[in-house]
Design a protein around this motif. Structure first.
Motif, PDB file in Angstrom:
ATOM      1  N   THR A 157       0.377 -28.200  22.667  1.00 60.56           N
ATOM      2  CA  THR A 157      -0.395 -29.015  21.730  1.00 60.56           C
ATOM      3  C   THR A 157      -0.956 -30.225  22.463  1.00 60.56           C
ATOM      4  O   THR A 157      -0.579 -30.509  23.608  1.00 60.56           O
ATOM      5  N   GLU A 158      -1.839 -30.943  21.793  1.00 58.32           N
ATOM      6  CA  GLU A 158      -2.369 -32.185  22.370  1.00 58.32           C
ATOM      7  C   GLU A 158      -1.236 -33.150  22.681  1.00 58.32           C
ATOM      8  O   GLU A 158      -1.250 -33.821  23.719  1.00 58.32           O
ATOM      9  N   ASP A 159      -0.238 -33.210  21.803  1.00 59.44           N
ATOM     10  CA  ASP A 159       0.896 -34.108  22.027  1.00 59.44           C
ATOM     11  C   ASP A 159       1.707 -33.682  23.242  1.00 59.44           C
ATOM     12  O   ASP A 159       2.205 -34.536  23.992  1.00 59.44           O
ATOM     13  N   ASP A 160       1.859 -32.367  23.449  1.00 57.05           N
ATOM     14  CA  ASP A 160       2.573 -31.872  24.635  1.00 57.05           C
ATOM     15  C   ASP A 160       1.876 -32.334  25.911  1.00 57.05           C
ATOM     16  O   ASP A 160       2.526 -32.788  26.872  1.00 57.05           O
ATOM     17  N   GLY A 189      -4.849 -21.015  23.854  1.00 58.45           N
ATOM     18  CA  GLY A 189      -3.818 -19.986  23.773  1.00 58.45           C
ATOM     19  C   GLY A 189      -2.602 -20.408  22.985  1.00 58.45           C
ATOM     20  O   GLY A 189      -1.637 -19.645  22.877  1.00 58.45           O
ATOM     21  N   LYS A 190      -2.648 -21.633  22.465  1.00 56.99           N
ATOM     22  CA  LYS A 190      -1.544 -22.202  21.682  1.00 56.99           C
ATOM     23  C   LYS A 190      -0.237 -22.237  22.482  1.00 56.99           C
ATOM     24  O   LYS A 190       0.856 -22.059  21.947  1.00 56.99           O
ATOM     25  N   HIS A 191      -0.392 -22.467  23.788  1.00 58.40           N
ATOM     26  CA  HIS A 191       0.776 -22.618  24.653  1.00 58.40           C
ATOM     27  C   HIS A 191       1.266 -24.062  24.687  1.00 58.40           C
ATOM     28  O   HIS A 191       2.379 -24.340  25.146  1.00 58.40           O
ATOM     29  N   ILE A 202      -8.683 -28.974  36.200  1.00 57.63           N
ATOM     30  CA  ILE A 202      -7.617 -29.432  35.306  1.00 57.63           C
ATOM     31  C   ILE A 202      -8.016 -29.222  33.849  1.00 57.63           C
ATOM     32  O   ILE A 202      -7.212 -28.744  33.031  1.00 57.63           O
ATOM     33  N   GLU A 203      -9.249 -29.549  33.531  1.00 57.01           N
ATOM     34  CA  GLU A 203      -9.721 -29.341  32.165  1.00 57.01           C
ATOM     35  C   GLU A 203      -9.746 -27.860  31.798  1.00 57.01           C
ATOM     36  O   GLU A 203      -9.526 -27.487  30.639  1.00 57.01           O
ATOM     37  N   HIS A 204     -10.003 -27.022  32.785  1.00 50.44           N
ATOM     38  CA  HIS A 204      -9.993 -25.577  32.561  1.00 50.44           C
ATOM     39  C   HIS A 204      -8.619 -25.111  32.093  1.00 50.44           C
ATOM     40  O   HIS A 204      -8.486 -24.379  31.096  1.00 50.44           O
ATOM     41  N   VAL A 205      -7.575 -25.532  32.799  1.00 51.04           N
ATOM     42  CA  VAL A 205      -6.216 -25.136  32.422  1.00 51.04           C
ATOM     43  C   VAL A 205      -5.809 -25.791  31.105  1.00 51.04           C
ATOM     44  O   VAL A 205      -5.118 -25.186  30.278  1.00 51.04           O
ATOM     45  N   ARG A 206      -6.251 -27.009  30.908  1.00 54.27           N
ATOM     46  CA  ARG A 206      -5.970 -27.687  29.638  1.00 54.27           C
ATOM     47  C   ARG A 206      -6.522 -26.875  28.470  1.00 54.27           C
ATOM     48  O   ARG A 206      -5.842 -26.689  27.450  1.00 54.27           O
ATOM     49  N   GLU A 207      -7.746 -26.387  28.614  1.00 56.21           N
ATOM     50  CA  GLU A 207      -8.374 -25.588  27.565  1.00 56.21           C
ATOM     51  C   GLU A 207      -7.614 -24.275  27.339  1.00 56.21           C
ATOM     52  O   GLU A 207      -7.437 -23.825  26.197  1.00 56.21           O
ATOM     53  N   LEU A 208      -7.138 -23.662  28.432  1.00 57.00           N
ATOM     54  CA  LEU A 208      -6.364 -22.427  28.307  1.00 57.00           C
ATOM     55  C   LEU A 208      -5.056 -22.664  27.555  1.00 57.00           C
ATOM     56  O   LEU A 208      -4.643 -21.840  26.728  1.00 57.00           O
ATOM     57  N   LEU A 209      -4.415 -23.772  27.840  1.00 53.17           N
ATOM     58  CA  LEU A 209      -3.159 -24.101  27.158  1.00 53.17           C
ATOM     59  C   LEU A 209      -3.380 -24.329  25.670  1.00 53.17           C
ATOM     60  O   LEU A 209      -2.603 -23.857  24.828  1.00 53.17           O
ATOM     61  N   LEU A 210      -4.445 -25.042  25.341  1.00 57.21           N
ATOM     62  CA  LEU A 210      -4.704 -25.359  23.936  1.00 57.21           C
ATOM     63  C   LEU A 210      -5.221 -24.140  23.165  1.00 57.21           C
ATOM     64  O   LEU A 210      -4.736 -23.837  22.068  1.00 57.21           O
TER      65      LEU A 210
END
Length: 336
Positions: free
Chosen positions: A290-293, A286-288, A276-284
């Motif tokens: 934000t932390e708020d999202d 890659g600017k896909h 889960i943290e792996h995908v979280r890092e990819l989202l952040l």
């Protein structure tokens, strides 16, 4: 939390990444809540949590199509949620209530949903593997272009009926993906102490079944391998084996203190390999998102899980007359 960096850019859209994140987080939060309810005495019997293994089923469900089937073992809550079964119905089944998906009669290990083509949790180690081949046999007979995902663990991979099933599946070119969820410890014995081969998928070579090992802590790697396996089966080439190397953070079941491994080992996996943290890092990165999202997604998931827990508490216990229902099928499966 320190996480690994991906060697390559994800070959999926931003929306797919968000879906993977949400689906894995739902399983994680649901299982954490189930653990709490078990501790409160609201869930009885055995309860095997899927925490740590979320990328396996989420990645493979992303490779599945409408009408494909799945069958698994007793560590099954994650599979139910990933294929779209209602969290309220799953949790109510865990607490043995009327609102459960098997009306409180299946409990943690024996839920079914023909609507979602989910053919159970099964409590006998390895016994679901020939049943999975049977589902695939029916699909081949009906020529409906469906594939069956048959899940089992590294411990079950040493059961004799698994290899009898491999033989039949290869002989009849059945459209079945055998998924070995190798969490490295079976019930509590390390793979190196119980299994003669370091890569279990290679055992399919004796039957002419191709396969591969997959990083089960990377949902993108699982999805890619799942696409390959499904294409192989759907094209009529017969079965395929995926040995997905994963890791469970909790004990075998809620009653297992997991003294066969160190806390440091578990913590290292959480910090360096968490899916889960792996995908979280990819989202952040890659600017896909934000932390708020991501906080909004987490808030949504927590609300869903809390609602499921309240539903499971409020739902009444099944009437005694339920003992006599669902004994025989009223119609032949698939109208065959």
């Amino acid at each position: 939390m320190s996480t690994r960096k991906s060697a390559k850019k994800p070959n999926v859209s931003a929306e797919e990444l968000k879906t993977f994140y949400r689906d894995m987080l739902l399983i994680r939060r649901f299982e954490e809540k189930a653990g709490q309810l078990y501790g409160m005495g609201l869930i009885g019997g055995f309860c095997h949590l899927y925490i740590g293994q979320e990328a396996v089923v989420v990645g493979l469900e992303a490779a599945a199509e409408e009408g494909d089937k799945r069958i698994t073992t007793y560590r099954d809550h994650g599979h139910m949620l990933a294929c779209g079964m209602d969290p309220k119905g799953v949790m109510a089944e865990l607490t043995g209530r009327e609102g459960g998906l098997s009306r409180g009669k299946g409990g943690s290990m024996h839920m079914f949903s023909t609507e979602k083509d989910f053919y159970g949790g099964h409590g006998i180690v390895g016994a679901n593997v020939p049943l999975g081949a049977g589902l695939a046999f029916a699909d081949k007979y009906l020529e409906n272009d469906r594939v069956t995902f048959t899940y089992f663990g590294d411990g079950a991979a040493n059961q004799g009926q698994v290899y009898e099933t491999f033989n039949m599946a290869a002989l009849w070119s059945l459209p079945v993906v055998f998924v070995i969820e190798n969490n490295q410890y079976a019930m509590g014995t390390a793979q190196k102490r119980s299994t003669s081969t370091p890569d279990i998928y290679t055992r399919g070579e004796a039957f002419g079944i191709p396969g591969e090992a997959v990083d089960g802590m990377d949902v993108l790697a699982v999805k890619e391998a799942g696409d390959k396996a499904v294409a192989h089966c759907r094209s009529g080439k017969g079965p395929y084996i995926l040995e997905i190397k994963t890791y469970r953070y909790r004990g075998h079941s809620m009653s297992d203190p997991a003294k066969y491994r160190t806390r440091e080992e578990v913590q290292k996996m959480r910090e360096e390999k968490d899916a889960i943290e792996h995908v979280r890092e990819l989202l952040l990165s890659g600017k896909h998102a934000t932390e708020d999202d991501l906080k909004a997604i987490d808030k949504e998931i927590k609300a869903i899980v809390n609602d499921a827990a309240e539903f499971s508490k409020d739902s009444p216990e099944p009437d005694a007359a339920e003992l006599w229902t669902d004994i025989y099928a009223d119609v032949a499966p698939q109208n065959a």
